[in-house]
Design an enzyme around this catalytic site. Structure first.
Site, mmCIF file in Angstrom:
data_model
loop_
_atom_site.group_PDB
_atom_site.id
_atom_site.type_symbol
_atom_site.label_atom_id
_atom_site.label_comp_id
_atom_site.label_asym_id
_atom_site.label_seq_id
_atom_site.Cartn_x
_atom_site.Cartn_y
_atom_site.Cartn_z
ATOM 1 N N GLU A 1 0.820 -1.199 0.000
ATOM 2 C CA GLU A 1 0.000 0.000 0.000
ATOM 3 C C GLU A 1 0.863 1.262 0.000
ATOM 4 O O GLU A 1 1.945 1.295 0.579
ATOM 5 C CB GLU A 1 -0.918 -0.008 1.224
ATOM 6 N N CYS B 1 3.339 8.551 1.391
ATOM 7 C CA CYS B 1 3.808 7.590 2.389
ATOM 8 C C CYS B 1 4.025 6.260 1.667
ATOM 9 O O CYS B 1 3.083 5.677 1.139
ATOM 10 C CB CYS B 1 2.744 7.474 3.478
ATOM 11 N N CYS C 1 6.032 -7.013 7.428
ATOM 12 C CA CYS C 1 7.095 -6.529 8.313
ATOM 13 C C CYS C 1 7.441 -7.621 9.310
ATOM 14 O O CYS C 1 6.575 -8.382 9.727
ATOM 15 C CB CYS C 1 6.639 -5.270 9.051
ATOM 16 N N CYS D 1 5.771 -5.240 16.096
ATOM 17 C CA CYS D 1 5.348 -4.254 17.098
ATOM 18 C C CYS D 1 3.913 -4.581 17.513
ATOM 19 O O CYS D 1 3.063 -4.876 16.669
ATOM 20 C CB CYS D 1 5.455 -2.840 16.540
ATOM 21 N N CYS E 1 0.696 -2.773 15.851
ATOM 22 C CA CYS E 1 0.715 -2.458 14.417
ATOM 23 C C CYS E 1 0.057 -3.561 13.597
ATOM 24 O O CYS E 1 0.390 -4.739 13.743
ATOM 25 C CB CYS E 1 2.159 -2.263 13.950
ATOM 26 N N CYS F 1 -1.752 5.372 10.102
ATOM 27 C CA CYS F 1 -0.547 4.716 10.615
ATOM 28 C C CYS F 1 -0.892 3.363 11.225
ATOM 29 O O CYS F 1 -1.785 3.259 12.046
ATOM 30 C CB CYS F 1 0.101 5.547 11.714
#
Ligand code: SAH
Length: 372
Positions: A104, A117, A124, A128, A131, A345
């Site tokens: 994205e 962005c 990933c 975290c 997230c 985010c």
């Protein structure tokens, strides 16, 4: 032995994707064919500054060069499969990157700014706790073409280049070091996107050795996902902290600034209800950042199903911010954008065919791709 400049490529070879090359790469490619460096520079400029992909239209290149390019090279554009505009003007693009994988990219218009962005990895590996991308697991690094292609595409689609680019999409940019640094070079290049060092921001969860490596080759703005003022709490929220704790992270970030007074580190701090948002944490944060030129960016937590966290009430965020301001720190609260399209985010999930599931020992895989 082959002649100098002969790449040894036959017509049957897969074409060279010029989006995968930096300016230096394109220059040496055409120099290898016996052309001048400036021919390579012009070619690079046609692609990135003018957005051309058809070699025939690159009128200042000689006919034989254009023919050679057409026979051996391509500009492989990203395959955007979905464009989602939000009422606030934010646009999210979903791009297919092969094997059913998707990434994205988010465009965020503000007064006087057009921020793009971009993603640097499919998924990933850092896990975290708060997230959504982390929940997808990690599939692979993006190639240079796939990272810079996001900027190429958005520029053409919008008819204007972004004024700011932030590596805050999916993935940990410092775990895909070479491709990210090559992208930064193109973003900064006068023959491409011409962005100043203040207008390119790399956001990292804190892969300390690669912060030092980045400082050697680049001086773009650095944002660090801090999220906690103590190791005990950060170990839980940002597991890479177990490998690179605060006493290593903060000095590495300070060193990155090289004493330049016009620069400072942006510390991202997601406000999690009852977890890290108390005035006690604010005081610890003030102490932690003492002596490091800093700006704290408080991020209201963007919830997603099953996250297990809640958003701090706005009054608590503001009290936290006021406490930081009183100590002399610069502190802002990030405005949430593109909520309606899950573009905020930590909400970017694309579609990741996981090669392996998230592991329990997150710190162990924290340095995925990181080569100290
Ligand atoms: N991996 C890099 C780039 C991601 S930037 C990094 O960690 O810095 C995206 C920012 O949004 C990071 O600061 C990240 O910690 C933060 N974030 C992640 N999930 C979030 C969520 N659900 N709500 C708000 N911010 C989040």
């Amino acid at each position: 032995m082959s002649a100098p400049g002969d790449t040894g490529r036959g017509p049957a070879d897969a074409p060279i994707d010029l989006l995968d090359l930096t300016r230096a790469g394109i220059e040496s490619l055409v120099q290898g064919w016996g052309y001048k460096l400036f021919h390579g520079r012009n070619l690079f400029k046609w692609i990135h500054k003018h957005g051309l992909t058809d070699f025939e239209a690159m009128t200042d290149l000689s006919k034989p060069l254009r023919q050679r390019l057409a026979a051996t090279c391509t500009v492989a554009l990203p395959r955007v499969v979905l464009e989602q505009p939000a009422p606030d003007g934010t646009i999210k693009w979903l791009t297919e990157v092969g094997d059913g994988q998707r990434i994205e990219t988010v465009f965020i218009p503000e007064t006087g700014r057009r921020t793009l962005c971009i993603s640097s990895q499919v998924g990933c590996a850092l896990d975290c706790a708060f997230c959504a991308t982390a929940r997808q697991g990690f599939a692979r690094n993006l190639r240079l073409a796939e990272i810079v292609g996001q900027v190429w595409y958005a520029t053409r689609r919008l008819g204007v280049a972004p004024s700011n680019v932030v590596f805050m999409g999916m993935g940990e940019p410092l775990a895909n070091f070479e491709a990210v640094v090559a992208t930064i070079d193109i973003l900064r290049d006068d023959y491409a996107y011409m962005l100043s060092k203040y207008r390119v921001t790399l956001s990292t969860s804190g892969i300390v050795p690669n912060i030092a490596r980045l400082g050697i080759v680049s001086d773009v703005a650095l944002a660090v996902s801090l999220h906690a003022p103590t190791n005990a709490l950060r170990d839980e929220l940002v597991p890479i902290n177990r490998k690179y704790p605060l006493e290593a992270l903060v000095p590495a970030c300070k060193a990155y600034l090289r004493g330049d007074r016009r620069r400072r580190i942006t510390w991202e701090y997601v406000m999690l209800d009852g977890v890290n948002d108390g005035l006690g944490e604010a005081k610890q944060l003030i102490r932690l950042l003492e002596g490091t030129p800093s700006k704290v960016n408080l991020i209201p937590f963007n919830p997603f199903p099953g996250s297990g966290f809640a958003t701090s009430p706005p009054e608590r965020v503001e009290a936290f911010r006021q406490r930081l301001l009183r100590s002399g720190l610069v502190a802002t609260t990030r405005k949430t954008r593109g909520e309606e399209i899950a573009a905020a985010c930590g909400q970017l999930v694309g579609l990741v065919q996981r090669r392996r599931p998230p592991l329990a020992g997150a710190a162990a895989r924290g340095a995925e791709g990181a080569r100290p």
